[in-house]
Design an enzyme around this catalytic site. Structure first.
Site, PDB file in Angstrom:
ATOM      1  CG  ASP A  33      55.078   6.016  -6.594  1.00  0.00           C
ATOM      2  OD1 ASP A  33      55.022   7.255  -6.589  1.00  0.00           O
ATOM      3  OD2 ASP A  33      54.426   5.301  -7.386  1.00  0.00           O
ATOM      4  CB  ILE A  34      51.143   2.362  -6.019  1.00  0.00           C
ATOM      5  CG1 ILE A  34      50.379   1.055  -5.982  1.00  0.00           C
ATOM      6  CG2 ILE A  34      50.703   3.214  -7.204  1.00  0.00           C
ATOM      7  CD1 ILE A  34      48.896   1.205  -5.699  1.00  0.00           C
ATOM      8  CD  GLU A  99      49.600  10.417 -11.597  1.00  0.00           C
ATOM      9  OE1 GLU A  99      49.128   9.632 -10.745  1.00  0.00           O
ATOM     10  OE2 GLU A  99      50.486  10.107 -12.402  1.00  0.00           O
ATOM     11  CG  HIS A 104      53.297  13.766  -3.711  1.00  0.00           C
ATOM     12  ND1 HIS A 104      52.112  14.426  -3.978  1.00  0.00           N
ATOM     13  CD2 HIS A 104      53.755  13.331  -4.905  1.00  0.00           C
ATOM     14  CE1 HIS A 104      51.870  14.384  -5.279  1.00  0.00           C
ATOM     15  NE2 HIS A 104      52.864  13.735  -5.874  1.00  0.00           N
TER      16      HIS A 104
END
Ligand code: 5GP
Length: 119
Positions: A33-34, A99, A104
């Site tokens: 995850d960023i 989002e 996911h």
């Protein structure tokens, strides 16, 4: 609503946006995850165009479903959080604050995670 082919994860799957891959097979991609919320925060996505778990459950093949579930254990083992524990989260739709409209599962671990819901 139709699947948005321009969502961020669709772009990652097409190689248009980079990601740090943790695991990949024919049906699944797992990447960091960023904006990690824990020492381990990996996202696992099916390669098929599914917006959420409802659609995946209804339309995905048995092979895709098996690969998606098995990928959780694979990632947990690769990240060595199988013994300490981990949390999986799938946000679906507006009330969950999803989002990115491509299914996911968040895999979180590496610290004590606290309460399931903050509000
Ligand atoms: P959601 O709120 O939809 O369940 O979670 C979306 C997740 O995707 C968030 O945790 C966010 O940090 C992550 N994310 C958003 N854009 C990107 C991106 O471009 N690359 C990666 N690796 N993660 C992203």
């Amino acid at each position: 609503m139709a699947y948005d082919r321009e969502n961020i994860f669709a772009k990652i799957l097409r190689g248009e946006i980079p990601c740090e891959i943790v695991y990949e097979d024919d049906h699944v991609l797992a990447f960091e995850d960023i904006n990690p919320q824990a020492p381990v925060h990996v996202l696992i996505i099916p390669k098929g165009a599914y917006q959420n778990m409802t659609e995946f459950g209804r339309k995905a093949s048995a092979e895709e479903k098996t690969a998606f579930i098995e990928a959780i254990g694979t990632v947990v083992n690769l990240k060595r959080i199988d013994k300490t524990g981990y949390r999986t989260i799938v946000n679906n739709g507006e009330d969950s604050l999803q989002e990115v409209p491509h299914l996911h599962v968040h895999v979180l671990g590496g610290r004590r995670l606290g309460a399931l819901l903050s509000t």
